[in-house]
Design an enzyme around this catalytic site. Sequence first.
Site, PDB file in Angstrom:
ATOM      1  N   GLU A 181      -3.630  -0.004 -42.352  1.00 34.69           N
ATOM      2  CA  GLU A 181      -4.050   0.249 -43.728  1.00 34.69           C
ATOM      3  C   GLU A 181      -5.305  -0.546 -44.057  1.00 34.69           C
ATOM      4  OE1 GLU A 181       0.404   0.394 -45.704  1.00 34.69           O
ATOM      5  OE2 GLU A 181      -0.556  -1.537 -45.347  1.00 34.69           O
ATOM      6  N   CYS A 182      -6.267   0.091 -44.665  1.00 33.88           N
ATOM      7  CA  CYS A 182      -7.452  -0.550 -45.220  1.00 33.88           C
ATOM      8  C   CYS A 182      -8.101  -1.488 -44.193  1.00 33.88           C
ATOM      9  CB  CYS A 182      -7.106  -1.272 -46.515  1.00 33.88           C
ATOM     10  SG  CYS A 182      -8.535  -1.541 -47.592  1.00 33.88           S
ATOM     11  N   GLY A 183      -8.023  -2.798 -44.359  1.00 33.78           N
ATOM     12  CA  GLY A 183      -8.634  -3.709 -43.395  1.00 33.78           C
ATOM     13  C   GLY A 183      -8.099  -3.526 -41.998  1.00 33.78           C
TER      14      GLY A 183
END
Length: 434
Positions: free
Chosen positions: A319-321
């Site tokens: 997720e994301c990073g």
Amino acid sequence: MKPQFLIAAPHSGAGKTTITLALLRALQRSGRRVQPFKCGPDYLDPKHHTLAAGQECVNLDAFMMTAQHLPEVYQRYTQQADVCIIEGVMGLFDGARKMEGSSAALAALLGVPVILVVDAQAMAYSAAPLLYGYKHFFPDITLAGVIFNFVNTPAHYRILEEAAADAGVPVLGYLPERADIRIPSRHLGLHISAESDYNAIIDAAADHLSAHIDIEQLQQQTQTPVPAPAAEAPGSSSGVLRIAIAKDEAFNFTYRENIAALSQLGVIHYFSPLTDTVLPPADLLYFPGGYPELHLPQLAANTGLLQQLRQYEGRILAECGGMMYLGESIVDETGNAWPMAGLLPVSTSMQSPALTIGYREVHIGDVIFKGHEFHYSHYVKVPDITGPAIRVLNARQEIIPGTVFHTPRLLAGYMHFYWGDNVAGLQRVLGLPG
């Protein structure tokens, strides 16, 4: 009966986070077991709450969580607590759509009273109609009292007391301005500073609040019945999976209930992409969001782990990073590109940062995940790989551009997924054993 309440404000910036942290620490220092909660999908405030209270904060989000799951989670964590404090989000009535998912909606769903924090530095008797409106606009909530923040003088406070009395709202006290207890600025709106720095600020805030607020009166004013939990707490693992979760200064944005749900599938171990040179044995790797952009030289230099990740044959969730780390490279603010894992056909960049924020609903076939985006990075070029089987919607149920990487062994995207009440969906999209 026990004190339980939601701390809200008419708008962001009124000081509700500082007052929440001060109350958590003051109650914790008095020997009370205080359970913090955060309304909404935020990651940073829960970290602060956990530090202030000595108890892990739990997110409560009426958009991401079902109407059955959310009160079950709340009731489960209230049982062993002496006091329960929920910090609201934005203004009291601000939701994804009108009041939907707002602090007011959460208070009504859980039946907890509201304490309103009002920034009174440029206000006097006009507080009366403001409080009257907040008391009567939505009759499904109870306004237990008001704390006036940034009050100039005792004379100023007397005017505010008269205003609150005329509006029929109890006054719980006031706080003068204190520059030294303001929360430090955060990296692109997200970064958390050193724990020792925050502890000193929280202690000072607790001292300041204790000198001006009658905490015993506040607890009496918010005594509310606590219903028995509607569901048993998750037990020990009955699954067979080996689950490895990235956890260090670069990757640390997780929801407590997501981890609890994963624990039912197997045994969880943690590892650090920053410092560990060996990828742990795992059937499922989970890379949550965080701050990879702050640690690019160290992440890129850990070539042994990156190579092992390229050869990994199990399931991956990112997720994301974490998704950025799985891409080909991350471009820093100066334009330097740092090589990453190369498992996804995309690079991301921190140059020309622009905020992307909002609730998301992702349809993968007939599986639906809800979640939230909050990031300043962006794709160097937007990959066109989502495909007709995946749709991304916003909180208004409008289809929006959005990339979700999905294969039989991988799920990744900018969205922070919530599966605390949908671990079966996660099993289906990743082909995990039931």
